[in-house]
Design an enzyme around this catalytic site. Structure first.
Site, PDB file in Angstrom:
ATOM      1  N   ASP A  42       0.840  -1.196   0.000  1.00 29.13           N
ATOM      2  CA  ASP A  42       0.000   0.000   0.000  1.00 29.13           C
ATOM      3  C   ASP A  42       0.875   1.247   0.000  1.00 29.13           C
ATOM      4  O   ASP A  42       1.548   1.533   0.985  1.00 29.13           O
ATOM      5  CB  ASP A  42      -0.892   0.013   1.253  1.00 29.13           C
ATOM      6  CG  ASP A  42      -1.804   1.223   1.279  1.00 29.13           C
ATOM      7  OD1 ASP A  42      -2.903   1.140   0.710  1.00 29.13           O
ATOM      8  OD2 ASP A  42      -1.400   2.267   1.849  1.00 29.13           O
TER       9      ASP A  42
ATOM     10  N   TYR B 134       3.396   9.633  -0.492  1.00 26.92           N
ATOM     11  CA  TYR B 134       4.519   9.011   0.236  1.00 26.92           C
ATOM     12  C   TYR B 134       5.838   9.147  -0.521  1.00 26.92           C
ATOM     13  O   TYR B 134       6.907   8.848   0.025  1.00 26.92           O
ATOM     14  CB  TYR B 134       4.258   7.511   0.502  1.00 26.92           C
ATOM     15  CG  TYR B 134       2.952   7.172   1.181  1.00 26.92           C
ATOM     16  CD1 TYR B 134       2.190   8.145   1.809  1.00 26.92           C
ATOM     17  CD2 TYR B 134       2.486   5.849   1.198  1.00 26.92           C
ATOM     18  CE1 TYR B 134       0.981   7.823   2.413  1.00 26.92           C
ATOM     19  CE2 TYR B 134       1.283   5.527   1.811  1.00 26.92           C
ATOM     20  CZ  TYR B 134       0.531   6.515   2.400  1.00 26.92           C
ATOM     21  OH  TYR B 134      -0.660   6.190   2.996  1.00 26.92           O
TER      22      TYR B 134
ATOM     23  N   LYS C  67      -2.692   6.001  -4.215  1.00 22.76           N
ATOM     24  CA  LYS C  67      -3.783   6.938  -3.888  1.00 22.76           C
ATOM     25  C   LYS C  67      -3.589   8.311  -4.515  1.00 22.76           C
ATOM     26  O   LYS C  67      -2.456   8.766  -4.692  1.00 22.76           O
ATOM     27  CB  LYS C  67      -3.885   7.105  -2.360  1.00 22.76           C
ATOM     28  CG  LYS C  67      -3.819   5.804  -1.595  1.00 22.76           C
ATOM     29  CD  LYS C  67      -4.010   5.963  -0.097  1.00 22.76           C
ATOM     30  CE  LYS C  67      -3.616   4.692   0.627  1.00 22.76           C
ATOM     31  NZ  LYS C  67      -2.181   4.578   0.902  1.00 22.76           N
TER      32      LYS C  67
ATOM     33  N   HIS D  44      -7.453   9.539  -1.648  1.00 24.38           N
ATOM     34  CA  HIS D  44      -6.760   9.449  -0.354  1.00 24.38           C
ATOM     35  C   HIS D  44      -7.578  10.078   0.787  1.00 24.38           C
ATOM     36  O   HIS D  44      -7.651   9.522   1.881  1.00 24.38           O
ATOM     37  CB  HIS D  44      -5.401  10.152  -0.490  1.00 24.38           C
ATOM     38  CG  HIS D  44      -4.355   9.677   0.456  1.00 24.38           C
ATOM     39  ND1 HIS D  44      -3.030   9.590   0.122  1.00 24.38           N
ATOM     40  CD2 HIS D  44      -4.425   9.271   1.739  1.00 24.38           C
ATOM     41  CE1 HIS D  44      -2.334   9.140   1.153  1.00 24.38           C
ATOM     42  NE2 HIS D  44      -3.160   8.941   2.142  1.00 24.38           N
TER      43      HIS D  44
HETATM   44  N1  LIG Z   1      -5.227   6.335   3.754  1.00 27.53           N
HETATM   45  C1  LIG Z   1      -4.616   7.066   4.653  1.00 27.53           C
HETATM   46  O1  LIG Z   1      -4.956   8.234   4.898  1.00 27.53           O
HETATM   47  C2  LIG Z   1      -3.482   6.481   5.409  1.00 27.53           C
HETATM   48  C3  LIG Z   1      -2.962   7.142   6.524  1.00 27.53           C
HETATM   49  C4  LIG Z   1      -1.913   6.543   7.203  1.00 27.53           C
HETATM   50  C5  LIG Z   1      -1.438   5.328   6.808  1.00 27.53           C
HETATM   51  N2  LIG Z   1      -1.935   4.698   5.692  1.00 27.53           N
HETATM   52  C6  LIG Z   1      -1.427   3.393   5.237  1.00 27.53           C
HETATM   53  O2  LIG Z   1      -1.533   2.454   6.298  1.00 27.53           O
HETATM   54  C7  LIG Z   1      -0.250   1.927   6.600  1.00 27.53           C
HETATM   55  C8  LIG Z   1      -0.132   1.594   8.069  1.00 27.53           C
HETATM   56  O3  LIG Z   1      -0.385   2.723   8.880  1.00 27.53           O
HETATM   57  P1  LIG Z   1       0.774   3.533   9.640  1.00 27.53           P
HETATM   58  O4  LIG Z   1       2.047   3.351   8.921  1.00 27.53           O
HETATM   59  O5  LIG Z   1       0.291   4.905   9.815  1.00 27.53           O
HETATM   60  O6  LIG Z   1       0.828   2.900  11.072  1.00 27.53           O
HETATM   61  P2  LIG Z   1       0.987   1.412  11.721  1.00 27.53           P
HETATM   62  O7  LIG Z   1       1.127   0.396  10.681  1.00 27.53           O
HETATM   63  O8  LIG Z   1      -0.099   1.297  12.717  1.00 27.53           O
HETATM   64  O9  LIG Z   1       2.320   1.547  12.556  1.00 27.53           O
HETATM   65  C9  LIG Z   1       3.567   1.737  11.976  1.00 27.53           C
HETATM   66  C10 LIG Z   1       4.571   2.008  13.108  1.00 27.53           C
HETATM   67  O10 LIG Z   1       4.703   0.856  13.948  1.00 27.53           O
HETATM   68  C11 LIG Z   1       6.060   0.415  13.986  1.00 27.53           C
HETATM   69  N3  LIG Z   1       6.008  -1.065  13.984  1.00 27.53           N
HETATM   70  C12 LIG Z   1       5.577  -1.850  12.973  1.00 27.53           C
HETATM   71  N4  LIG Z   1       5.590  -3.152  13.329  1.00 27.53           N
HETATM   72  C13 LIG Z   1       6.053  -3.190  14.600  1.00 27.53           C
HETATM   73  C14 LIG Z   1       6.289  -4.242  15.505  1.00 27.53           C
HETATM   74  N5  LIG Z   1       6.036  -5.512  15.163  1.00 27.53           N
HETATM   75  N6  LIG Z   1       6.780  -3.921  16.731  1.00 27.53           N
HETATM   76  C15 LIG Z   1       7.033  -2.653  17.074  1.00 27.53           C
HETATM   77  N7  LIG Z   1       6.809  -1.599  16.251  1.00 27.53           N
HETATM   78  C16 LIG Z   1       6.323  -1.872  15.025  1.00 27.53           C
HETATM   79  C17 LIG Z   1       6.711   0.982  12.751  1.00 27.53           C
HETATM   80  O11 LIG Z   1       8.075   1.248  12.951  1.00 27.53           O
HETATM   81  P3  LIG Z   1       9.247   0.698  11.984  1.00 27.53           P
HETATM   82  O12 LIG Z   1       8.875   1.023  10.571  1.00 27.53           O
HETATM   83  O13 LIG Z   1      10.429   1.478  12.464  1.00 27.53           O
HETATM   84  O14 LIG Z   1       9.348  -0.749  12.254  1.00 27.53           O
HETATM   85  C18 LIG Z   1       5.947   2.320  12.596  1.00 27.53           C
HETATM   86  O15 LIG Z   1       6.493   3.296  13.470  1.00 27.53           O
HETATM   87  C19 LIG Z   1       0.683   3.040   6.125  1.00 27.53           C
HETATM   88  O16 LIG Z   1       2.027   2.636   6.009  1.00 27.53           O
HETATM   89  C20 LIG Z   1       0.035   3.439   4.848  1.00 27.53           C
HETATM   90  O17 LIG Z   1       0.332   2.509   3.809  1.00 27.53           O
HETATM   91  C21 LIG Z   1      -2.959   5.262   5.013  1.00 27.53           C
END
Ligand SMILES: NC(=O)c1ccc[n+]([C@@H]2O[C@H](COP(=O)([O-])OP(=O)(O)OC[C@H]3O[C@@H](n4cnc5c(N)ncnc54)[C@H](OP(=O)(O)O)[C@@H]3O)[C@@H](O)[C@H]2O)c1
Length: 283
Positions: free
Chosen positions: A53, A58, A83, A116
């Site tokens: 994704d 990004y 997106k 998005h």
């Molecule tokens: N549509 C939208 O508006 C929108 C908004 C936000 C996000 N997204 C999408 O959703 C995806 C996921 O959301 P997100 O990136 O915001 O947050 P998330 O997946 O909830 O959390 C990511 C964070 O958690 C850490 N992490 C991941 N696995 C871990 C584990 N097993 N143990 C400890 N820490 C861990 C990562 O650090 P490290 O990378 O340092 O491991 C990063 O800091 C995004 O990457 C993006 O593709 C979409």
């Protein structure tokens, strides 16, 4: 839309517009463009992930494309979502932005192209973007189209103005923002809900309820949070750039939460959002 009892990382679910999407994918928001993102995608593909994704915002679409092309995995086995950023709302801008994203990815058709944010200058602009996405789908620039951060109100606006039902609505979704009303609405209309920030961006790993459930299963809080979403029938796209965490986040197909554990996590509802914007505030 139930999660199958015997799923694996290869398991997919059919979207209302035809393509099948894996239940679990890698998110790459805040994955630094360049080698960091390229490595993260490679770690994920090596661990069996078959969905990535990304988004124009990004600035790492080209890196995602490069890693997928270099993986040797047949293109049709990897599901790519990207997106339309909200500065590109409007018919002509959205057409341009979609074609530019496809070109940066360099993977042929985008599997899923999402608006998005509903944040546009006007509802008309937002609806014009949706018309452009429909056109991009007809032209084969993308295979399925959907939305992100749409509330029921935004989805109803779309429904009143278009026969094309979004394949996916990607929203912030984890126990602290559990929204059964949105989930039920999407279910009723055949829209697949996908969770962003499924790990709460690692901010709530110390929650005692999640900690106790994780301990009971000899799992990590991250694994329990992902499993909670899957068992609610939600697509999950946890982000990490670290190989060991990318693997850890995929080890969620060999245990199951009980109904009582799901309910205990549901009851965490009402906690803080991790996202900067609340879509409810978007007119
Ligand atoms: N549509 C939208 O508006 C929108 C908004 C936000 C996000 N997204 C999408 O959703 C995806 C996921 O959301 P997100 O990136 O915001 O947050 P998330 O997946 O909830 O959390 C990511 C964070 O958690 C850490 N992490 C991941 N696995 C871990 C584990 N097993 N143990 C400890 N820490 C861990 C990562 O650090 P490290 O990378 O340092 O491991 C990063 O800091 C995004 O990457 C993006 O593709 C979409």
């Amino acid at each position: 839309m139930t999660f199958p009892a015997h799923a694996s990382i290869a398991t997919r679910v059919r979207l209302n517009q035809g393509p099948e999407i894996p239940w679990l994918g890698l998110g790459v928001f805040q994955s630094e463009p360049g080698a960091v993102t390229r490595h993260a995608v490679t770690y994920a593909l090596d661990a069996g992930y078959r969905a990535i994704d990304t988004a124009a915002m990004y600035q790492n679409e080209a890196d995602v494309g490069e890693s997928v092309r270099g993986s040797g995995i047949p293109r049709d086995e990897v599901f790519i979502t990207t997106k339309l950023w909200h500065t590109d709302h409007g018919y002509d801008s959205a057409l341009r932005a979609g074609r530019a994203s496809a070109a940066r990815l360099g993977l042929g058709p985008i599997d899923l192209y999402l608006i998005h944010w509903p944040r546009a200058n006007s509802p008309k602009d937002r609806l014009d973007s949706w018309r452009a996405l429909a056109q991009l789908q007809q032209e084969g620039v993308c295979r399925a189209v959907g939305v992100s951060n749409y509330t029921v109100r935004h989805l109803e606006e779309l429904r009143a103005n278009s026969d094309l039902v979004p394949a996916v609505n990607q929203v912030e979704f984890h126990p602290f923002v559990f929204d059964p009303e949105l989930l039920q609405y999407c279910d009723a209309h055949g829209i697949r809900l996908e969770a962003w920030a499924p790990l709460t961006r690692a901010r709530r790993f110390d929650d005692p309820t999640i900690g106790a459930i994780a301990a009971a299963h000899h799992r990590t809080p991250a694994q329990v949070l992902i499993r909670w979403g899957l068992q609610h029938g939600i697509l999950e796209i946890p982000k990490s750039v670290h190989q060991e965490r990318i693997r850890e986040n995929a080890q969620v197909f060999d245990f199951a939460l009980t109904d009582a554990e799901l309910s205990a996590m549901d009851a965490l509802r009402g906690g803080a959002r991790v996202g900067m914007w609340n879509p409810q505030d978007i007119p």
